[in-house]
Design a protein around this motif. Structure first.
Motif, PDB file in Angstrom:
ATOM      1  N   SER A  64      12.108 -13.034  -5.942  1.00  0.00           N
ATOM      2  CA  SER A  64      12.320 -11.731  -5.298  1.00  0.00           C
ATOM      3  C   SER A  64      12.393 -10.582  -6.293  1.00  0.00           C
ATOM      4  CB  SER A  64      13.596 -11.766  -4.458  1.00  0.00           C
ATOM      5  OG  SER A  64      13.498 -12.700  -3.431  1.00  0.00           O
ATOM      6  N   ASP A  65      13.211 -10.704  -7.322  1.00  0.00           N
ATOM      7  CA  ASP A  65      13.391  -9.597  -8.261  1.00  0.00           C
ATOM      8  C   ASP A  65      12.106  -9.311  -9.040  1.00  0.00           C
ATOM      9  OD1 ASP A  65      15.975  -9.257  -7.433  1.00  0.00           O
ATOM     10  OD2 ASP A  65      16.872 -10.383  -9.086  1.00  0.00           O
ATOM     11  N   GLN A  66      11.384 -10.360  -9.426  1.00  0.00           N
ATOM     12  CA  GLN A  66      10.118 -10.160 -10.129  1.00  0.00           C
ATOM     13  C   GLN A  66       9.119  -9.411  -9.258  1.00  0.00           C
ATOM     14  OE1 GLN A  66       8.723 -11.168 -13.404  1.00  0.00           O
ATOM     15  NE2 GLN A  66       7.306  -9.647 -12.534  1.00  0.00           N
ATOM     16  N   LEU A  67       9.030  -9.809  -7.998  1.00  0.00           N
ATOM     17  CA  LEU A  67       8.077  -9.177  -7.095  1.00  0.00           C
ATOM     18  C   LEU A  67       8.483  -7.751  -6.753  1.00  0.00           C
ATOM     19  CD1 LEU A  67       7.279 -12.157  -4.703  1.00  0.00           C
ATOM     20  CD2 LEU A  67       5.844 -11.214  -6.522  1.00  0.00           C
ATOM     21  N   LEU A  68       9.774  -7.488  -6.661  1.00  0.00           N
ATOM     22  CA  LEU A  68      10.221  -6.124  -6.431  1.00  0.00           C
ATOM     23  C   LEU A  68       9.848  -5.230  -7.598  1.00  0.00           C
ATOM     24  CD1 LEU A  68      13.749  -6.723  -4.860  1.00  0.00           C
ATOM     25  CD2 LEU A  68      11.694  -5.886  -3.686  1.00  0.00           C
ATOM     26  N   ASP A  69       9.883  -5.768  -8.808  1.00  0.00           N
ATOM     27  CA  ASP A  69       9.446  -5.005  -9.975  1.00  0.00           C
ATOM     28  C   ASP A  69       7.934  -4.770  -9.904  1.00  0.00           C
ATOM     29  OD1 ASP A  69      10.012  -3.828 -12.648  1.00  0.00           O
ATOM     30  OD2 ASP A  69       8.649  -5.409 -13.306  1.00  0.00           O
ATOM     31  N   ASP A  70       7.180  -5.807  -9.524  1.00  0.00           N
ATOM     32  CA  ASP A  70       5.728  -5.659  -9.383  1.00  0.00           C
ATOM     33  C   ASP A  70       5.372  -4.631  -8.317  1.00  0.00           C
ATOM     34  OD1 ASP A  70       5.585  -7.710 -11.221  1.00  0.00           O
ATOM     35  OD2 ASP A  70       5.049  -9.258  -9.760  1.00  0.00           O
ATOM     36  N   MET A  71       6.198  -4.569  -7.280  1.00  0.00           N
ATOM     37  CA  MET A  71       5.940  -3.670  -6.149  1.00  0.00           C
ATOM     38  C   MET A  71       5.737  -2.233  -6.591  1.00  0.00           C
ATOM     39  SD  MET A  71       8.769  -2.722  -3.217  1.00  0.00           S
ATOM     40  CE  MET A  71       9.877  -2.023  -4.466  1.00  0.00           C
ATOM     41  N   ARG A  72       6.486  -1.791  -7.569  1.00  0.00           N
ATOM     42  CA  ARG A  72       6.455  -0.388  -7.968  1.00  0.00           C
ATOM     43  C   ARG A  72       5.166  -0.012  -8.686  1.00  0.00           C
ATOM     44  NH1 ARG A  72      11.303   1.013  -6.392  1.00  0.00           N
ATOM     45  NH2 ARG A  72      13.021  -0.501  -6.499  1.00  0.00           N
ATOM     46  N   HIS A  73       4.384  -1.013  -9.037  1.00  0.00           N
ATOM     47  CA  HIS A  73       3.108  -0.745  -9.702  1.00  0.00           C
ATOM     48  C   HIS A  73       1.916  -1.166  -8.845  1.00  0.00           C
ATOM     49  CE1 HIS A  73       5.708  -0.241 -13.196  1.00  0.00           C
ATOM     50  NE2 HIS A  73       6.180  -1.453 -12.987  1.00  0.00           N
ATOM     51  N   ALA A  74       2.180  -1.622  -7.646  1.00  0.00           N
ATOM     52  CA  ALA A  74       1.102  -2.129  -6.789  1.00  0.00           C
ATOM     53  C   ALA A  74       0.225  -0.981  -6.286  1.00  0.00           C
ATOM     54  CB  ALA A  74       1.683  -2.891  -5.607  1.00  0.00           C
ATOM     55  N   PRO A  75      -1.098  -1.156  -6.299  1.00  0.00           N
ATOM     56  CA  PRO A  75      -2.003  -0.087  -5.850  1.00  0.00           C
ATOM     57  C   PRO A  75      -2.160  -0.021  -4.335  1.00  0.00           C
ATOM     58  CG  PRO A  75      -3.271  -1.988  -6.557  1.00  0.00           C
ATOM     59  CD  PRO A  75      -1.830  -2.335  -6.821  1.00  0.00           C
ATOM     60  N   ASP A  76      -1.636  -1.015  -3.619  1.00  0.00           N
ATOM     61  CA  ASP A  76      -1.948  -1.119  -2.188  1.00  0.00           C
ATOM     62  C   ASP A  76      -0.707  -1.473  -1.371  1.00  0.00           C
ATOM     63  OD1 ASP A  76      -1.619  -3.641  -3.206  1.00  0.00           O
ATOM     64  OD2 ASP A  76      -3.457  -4.476  -2.380  1.00  0.00           O
ATOM     65  N   PHE A  77       0.433  -0.912  -1.721  1.00  0.00           N
ATOM     66  CA  PHE A  77       1.681  -1.230  -1.031  1.00  0.00           C
ATOM     67  C   PHE A  77       1.574  -0.848   0.441  1.00  0.00           C
ATOM     68  CE2 PHE A  77       5.913   0.029   0.504  1.00  0.00           C
ATOM     69  CZ  PHE A  77       6.637  -1.131   0.246  1.00  0.00           C
ATOM     70  N   TYR A  78       1.979  -1.790   1.315  1.00  0.00           N
ATOM     71  CA  TYR A  78       1.948  -1.583   2.759  1.00  0.00           C
ATOM     72  C   TYR A  78       3.293  -1.980   3.327  1.00  0.00           C
ATOM     73  CZ  TYR A  78       0.972  -2.770   7.674  1.00  0.00           C
ATOM     74  OH  TYR A  78       1.023  -2.882   9.046  1.00  0.00           O
ATOM     75  N   PHE A  79       3.833  -1.147   4.203  1.00  0.00           N
ATOM     76  CA  PHE A  79       5.147  -1.402   4.798  1.00  0.00           C
ATOM     77  C   PHE A  79       5.094  -0.954   6.251  1.00  0.00           C
ATOM     78  CE2 PHE A  79       9.396  -0.233   6.099  1.00  0.00           C
ATOM     79  CZ  PHE A  79      10.234  -1.153   5.492  1.00  0.00           C
ATOM     80  N   ASP A  80       5.551  -1.807   7.169  1.00  0.00           N
ATOM     81  CA  ASP A  80       5.507  -1.408   8.573  1.00  0.00           C
ATOM     82  C   ASP A  80       6.395  -2.321   9.405  1.00  0.00           C
ATOM     83  OD1 ASP A  80       4.865   0.063  10.797  1.00  0.00           O
ATOM     84  OD2 ASP A  80       2.706  -0.329  10.701  1.00  0.00           O
ATOM     85  N   SER A  81       6.652  -1.870  10.593  1.00  0.00           N
ATOM     86  CA  SER A  81       7.340  -2.668  11.602  1.00  0.00           C
ATOM     87  C   SER A  81       6.401  -3.748  12.121  1.00  0.00           C
ATOM     88  CB  SER A  81       7.769  -1.746  12.746  1.00  0.00           C
ATOM     89  OG  SER A  81       8.082  -2.476  13.900  1.00  0.00           O
ATOM     90  N   VAL A  82       6.968  -4.899  12.454  1.00  0.00           N
ATOM     91  CA  VAL A  82       6.228  -5.910  13.210  1.00  0.00           C
ATOM     92  C   VAL A  82       6.412  -5.572  14.684  1.00  0.00           C
ATOM     93  CG1 VAL A  82       6.041  -8.357  13.781  1.00  0.00           C
ATOM     94  CG2 VAL A  82       6.509  -7.646  11.421  1.00  0.00           C
ATOM     95  N   ALA A  83       5.318  -5.286  15.364  1.00  0.00           N
ATOM     96  CA  ALA A  83       5.439  -4.759  16.724  1.00  0.00           C
ATOM     97  C   ALA A  83       4.255  -5.185  17.575  1.00  0.00           C
ATOM     98  CB  ALA A  83       5.531  -3.232  16.681  1.00  0.00           C
TER      99      ALA A  83
END
Length: 402
Positions: A258-277
């Motif tokens: 989790s912590d490693q991926l959260l660090d990677d997240m801040r440099h990701a070129p294609d971050f996507y976040f949304d509700s499951v709906a």
């Protein structure tokens, strides 16, 4: 009243909002049937990366085959096999079969969009970096104004612009009337394959949270996926820093990667976040406007049916418009009649999955982890995959003359 000849001539010009899955598929078949589609896409370019989507069964594959894109999609398929659930130390505790996740063809959403765009770009006008601002319908067509471009006239307007459809909002009403939050949020982005995953994935689950990684693009990279349970948060969909802060608050110190991926997240070129709906509507058409894919009937990203439903829906909508010689009053009714039961079956695949993906209690999370461990040895081990295949194939597609 305009005669049928007038309807045919004017309804050949069709505006499609959205260039992900349903939009390009609809454009392809409309061109085959003699229409003149224009695709407008809010994003400045095709979106890369994204989660893996899958197609299964002959209904899905036959449309891709008829479009001539099946070989191109096979070339960029993920090729992923089984998915393993791991403990905090990364040791596999249970393995689930590939057919449960990948179907017959699994591909990153960005790669799928690129193949569909390449199949249509030579004879379809694409307008990137713009969006519909208003719709004014009259007996002869629709006057469309855009956020950036000059106004234009079309015979029909089709919303293929996803869960948060702008077209649906303009023609049918506010999103809150149709979009049902399922109590789960999802984040996805591309990261390095630092676990050395070989056409496989690992997932780690605790109460209310799940984090996973699976290899992609022939193991050259990986896709990180986070799910967490929460009531609707009311986040601004464009506020990426706030979205990432919420994700970090939810998963910091959770364990495993989790912590490693959260660090990677801040440099990701294609971050996507949304509700499951899910999207639930009594009708997908109004006047000269119709909706297709997630804009009309999203079964949720957890159903495994969204892209296949969009593919089939676009094929049927274009075919019915052709069969009705452009008369939308006839074609739209037939489109809904053909697709309604199929869409409902796909939606049911998403019902209840959210609770199983991120169980609220530690007890249920522990039970599921143990269940998955013994599932390969149970008599009904392939039941979920069989149900998914049966749902995907539960439609008989007409062979619309092109």
């Amino acid at each position: 009243m305009p005669n049928n000849t007038t309807l045919i001539r004017k309804n050949r010009d069709v505006l499609i909002s959205g260039a992900s899955v349903a939009g390009p598929v609809l454009a392809y078949w409309l061109r085959r049937h003699g229409f003149r589609p224009v695709v407008v896409e809010r994003a400045p370019a095709l979106r890369d990366g994204g989660y893996a989507v899958d197609f299964r069964g002959e209904a899905h594959l036959s449309v891709l085959r008829r479009m001539g894109v099946l070989d191109a999609l096979e070339a960029v398929r993920t090729g992923n096999g089984s998915m393993s659930y791991v403990n905090a130390a990364g040791r596999p505790q249970a393995t689930l079969p590939a057919d449960l996740f990948a179907g017959d063809l699994e591909i990153l959403r960005g790669d799928l969009a690129r193949v569909l765009y390449d199949a249509t770009k030579d004879d379809t006008e694409y307008v990137f970096g713009d969006s519909i601002a208003s719709l004014a319908e009259d007996p002869d067509g629709v006057t469309v104004t855009f956020e950036r471009g000059a106004p234009r006239r079309f015979g029909l307007v089709i919303g293929a612009d996803g869960l948060h459809s702008n077209t649906r909002r303009l023609a049918f009403g506010p999103e809150e009337r149709f979009v049902q939050h399922l109590g789960v949020y999802c984040a996805i982005f591309t990261t390095a394959n630092h676990l050395g995953l070989d056409h496989t994935g690992h997932a780690y689950r605790t109460a209310g949270r799940l984090v996973a990684m699976y290899s992609s693009r022939h193991n050259a990279e990986a896709t990180a996926v986070f799910y967490f349970g929460s009531p609707a948060l009311g986040l601004d969909r464009k506020d990426v820093p706030r979205q990432q802060a919420v994700l970090a608050e939810q998963f910091a110190g959770t364990g495993w990667q989790s912590d490693q991926l959260l660090d990677d997240m801040r440099h990701a070129p294609d971050f996507y976040f949304d509700s499951v709906a899910q999207v639930r509507m009594d009708s997908w058409t109004r006047g000269r406007v119709a909706l297709v894919g997630d804009a009309a009937c999203s079964p949720s990203s957890l159903s495994g049916m969204g892209s296949g439903l969009a593919l089939v829906g676009a094929y049927v909508l274009a075919g019915e418009l052709a069969a009705a010689d452009g008369d939308h009053t006839v074609a739209f009714a037939r489109y809904e009649a053909e697709m309604r039961a199929y869409a409902e079956g796909c939606r049911k695949m998403g019902d209840g999955v959210a609770r199983l993906m991120v169980p609220e209690s530690r007890l249920l999370a522990s039970f599921l982890n143990r269940y998955y461990k013994v599932m390969p040895y149970l008599p009904g081990k392939n039941m979920a995959a069989r149900i998914a295949r049966r749902t995907a194939e539960n439609i008989t597609l007409r062979d619309y003359a092109a």
